[in-house]
Every structure is written in C-alpha cells, then in structure tokens.
Design an enzyme around this catalytic site. Structure first.
Site, PDB file in Angstrom:
ATOM      1  N   ARG A   1     -18.134  -8.899  32.667  1.00 49.46           N
ATOM      2  CA  ARG A   1     -18.681  -7.708  33.324  1.00 49.46           C
ATOM      3  C   ARG A   1     -20.023  -8.084  33.936  1.00 49.46           C
ATOM      4  O   ARG A   1     -20.764  -8.917  33.391  1.00 49.46           O
ATOM      5  CB  ARG A   1     -18.884  -6.575  32.321  1.00 49.46           C
ATOM      6  CG  ARG A   1     -17.613  -5.871  31.888  1.00 49.46           C
ATOM      7  CD  ARG A   1     -17.002  -5.018  33.002  1.00 49.46           C
ATOM      8  NE  ARG A   1     -15.829  -4.287  32.567  1.00 49.46           N
ATOM      9  CZ  ARG A   1     -14.567  -4.680  32.769  1.00 49.46           C
ATOM     10  NH1 ARG A   1     -14.313  -5.805  33.401  1.00 49.46           N
ATOM     11  NH2 ARG A   1     -13.557  -3.932  32.347  1.00 49.46           N
TER      12      ARG A   1
ATOM     13  N   HIS B   1     -13.839  -8.860  42.187  1.00 45.82           N
ATOM     14  CA  HIS B   1     -13.206  -8.415  40.926  1.00 45.82           C
ATOM     15  C   HIS B   1     -11.674  -8.532  41.015  1.00 45.82           C
ATOM     16  O   HIS B   1     -10.949  -7.606  40.638  1.00 45.82           O
ATOM     17  CB  HIS B   1     -13.611  -6.964  40.583  1.00 45.82           C
ATOM     18  CG  HIS B   1     -13.405  -6.636  39.121  1.00 45.82           C
ATOM     19  ND1 HIS B   1     -14.210  -5.770  38.431  1.00 45.82           N
ATOM     20  CD2 HIS B   1     -12.473  -7.056  38.220  1.00 45.82           C
ATOM     21  CE1 HIS B   1     -13.776  -5.661  37.168  1.00 45.82           C
ATOM     22  NE2 HIS B   1     -12.719  -6.442  37.036  1.00 45.82           N
TER      23      HIS B   1
HETATM   24  C1  GLV Z   1     -10.544  -5.563  34.371  1.00 44.95           C
HETATM   25  O1  GLV Z   1     -11.695  -5.695  34.644  1.00 44.95           O
HETATM   26  C2  GLV Z   1     -10.053  -5.207  33.072  1.00 44.95           C
HETATM   27  O2  GLV Z   1     -10.881  -4.962  32.189  1.00 44.95           O
HETATM   28  O3  GLV Z   1      -8.838  -5.153  32.885  1.00 44.95           O
END
Ligand code: GLV
Length: 314
Positions: free
Chosen positions: A229, A277
């Site tokens: 994160r 992401h």
């Molecule tokens: C993606 O970031 C997840 O946590 O699945």
C-alpha cells in the site's frame, strides 16, 4: 409473521471486474444479488460483497452475516467509522490474484537484478553500457510481509534462483528460507537485501514504516518494489533516498492517493517506475468459489474462510 431469512447479497465495487455481480448471481441462484438497496429492506441483506464501500453503507444492514472483501487488502474497510464491528469480515485468497502478483514481483526483481533501469537510461543517452549478466543467486530479495502473497512470491523467486529472505511482524516458523522478525530484526534484514519487496498490510503499525531511517542502512545499490500500500512509505523520504543515492530505483504500484495525481513528482522521476495499481487484481473466474463457500458458511453459522482480525487490522 416472522421475517423470512435474509436472502439478498449486496455487491458494491466501483473498481472491480464488471463481471462480478453476474458471476455471483450464477453461482448463488438462491440469493437475490443487488448493487443497491432500492426497494430492499436492509434487514434482508445476508452478505455484503464489497471493495471500497462508501462509509455508512453497511451500518443499516441489521441481519448482515458476512462482509466479504473482494481483494487481499482490507485497510479501506476500517476507514468506515460506521462499520458494524460484530459482523465477520473475510478477505479473498484468490489463486488468480496470487499468480499475477508473483509474476509482477518476479518481473521487476529480474529487471532490477539485470539492471534494466541503468540500461534504459543508457539507451536514452545513446550510451553502450555493458552490464555483465550475473546469476540471480547473487541478488538477495527481501520480502516484507510473509502472508499468503509474500510466501507465494518467495516460492516463485526461489524457483528462479534468487536468494530470498523475509521479514514479518511476528516470527514465522519452519520456512525454507532465512527470516527476521519484529522491530529488532528489521535493521539486520534491510541491510541484507538488494531488492526489498513491500507486501505488508497497511495498519496503524505499518503506516509510514518505510521512512528516512529505513533508507539509512540499506545496502549500496538497493532497490525497492512496493506492491503493498502507498501508506507504507513516506513519499518525501523515498524521493530523498533516491536523490542522494541511498536507494537505486523504486518500482511503485500503489500510492497514498490513487490515481496518482498528474503533478506528483513520482511520475517523472528517473529512478522510479510507476504502474497503475495493476500488479494484480481479483479475478471472478478464480475467486468466485471462495465467495460462494463463505456465503454458505456464514448463513449456516460456520466460520468463514480467511477471516480478518479487526484488532490487528488485517
Ligand atoms: C489489491 O490491492 C488488493 O488488496 O486486493
């Protein structure tokens, strides 16, 4: 007359694969799958299948038996101040998500090991810079976070020939590679890594863990991959470490603010690779079975799989 048993599954995700609601409908034909509460009594909702739900959305669901997050990380669930704390929360352990994550980490670990960052810069400058290829065993990849994803990445990297070590908050026994644990183990761990992979959950304990001090005692030429994160890293400390050479390169897939704002310095930094992401994502084809199993368990009073510990935040 008593109310019938809750028979609605509420699905909410603004960002996931659009096939999800139909996949749940097909897999759980005895339930009514809804993407909003229009015309529905909140107490008829049995399970909420969510990703980044709006704060307060779950509070009125008086007979809710399960909050199933369709992802690996659950930090955003705990940002809801009205979260019904008595309802079990489960994460997904999706074989598809795990496989894609292992591929991404292997891809970038190999690129860093083969010094592709320097090769790309040399090409930009039309410089013929011969970087001798070296065996992966000479590169030590350190994984911070030895949960399901961290362990899967470790297996893939070791199969490729990398030296792998791991760090976790509490000690993990019986792993086939060297591990370090706790605050005491962190300095020795990071000093041993050529590539650090962040795969920790974001919690009150891990928020900002990668700060200026973290970069102080890295090995010369160390690089970082963040697939955990954005909040694990202090952005300014990262930029300073890249600029003064404590860190060679950073591959960043997750950010404090997503999408990453257009004027953020990460976009244009020569020593940063930005990906949106997309290191991995939950795949309804491979994850639906677990949603079905957890709904079945929750409505029949059994313990759902992959429960989250709210006191730990993951
Ligand atoms: C993606 O970031 C997840 O946590 O699945």
């Amino acid at each position: 007359m008593p109310r019938p048993e809750p028979h609605v599954i509420l699905f909410h995700s603004a960002a996931s694969d659009p096939r999800w609601p139909d996949a749940i409908r097909r897999a759980l034909p005895d339930f009514e799958v809804r993407t909003n509460l229009e015309g529905i009594a909140p107490e008829d909702v049995a399970a909420a299948v969510v990703w980044k739900h709006p704060p307060g959305m779950l509070a009125p669901l008086a007979r809710l038996k399960l909050i199933q997050v369709i992802g690996a990380g659950v930090d955003h669930v705990f940002t809801d101040p009205f979260l019904p704390r008595h309802v079990p929360i489960a994460r997904l352990v999706d074989p598809g998500l795990t496989a894609r994550m292992s591929e991404y980490v292997l891809l970038h670990a190999l690129a860093l090991h083969r010094r592709m960052d320097e090769t790309v810069r040399a090409q930009d400058e039309r410089r013929w810079e011969f970087i001798a290829p070296a065996p992966p065993a000479r590169t030590c990849v350190g994984i911070l976070g030895l949960g399901h994803l961290g362990l899967a990445c470790a297996t893939t990297l070791r199969a490729m020939g990398f030296r792998v070590i791991g760090w976790s908050r509490t000690r993990k026994a019986d792993l086939p590679f060297e591990t370090y644990a706790g605050a005491d183990g962190l300095a020795a761990f990071r000093n041993a890594c050529d590539v650090l992979v962040l795969l920790l959950p974001l919690t009150a304990q891990t928020q900002g863990l990668v700060d200026s001090r973290f970069f102080d005692d890295l090995r010369a030429g160390a690089a970082l991959i963040n697939v955990g994160r954005g909040g694990l890293i202090e952005d300014d400390a990262l930029l300073a470490a890249l600029d003064d050479g404590r860190l060679r390169h950073a591959v960043l897939d997750v950010f404090r603010q997503e999408p990453l704002p257009a004027d953020h310095p990460f976009w244009t930094h020569r020593r940063i690779t930005v990906t949106p992401h997309n290191s991995s994502a939950t795949d309804p084809d491979t994850a639906i079975e677990q949603v079905v199993e957890n709904v079945r368990r929750a409505v029949s009073g059994e313990r759902p799989l992959h429960l989250v510990d709210p006191s730990a935040g993951y």
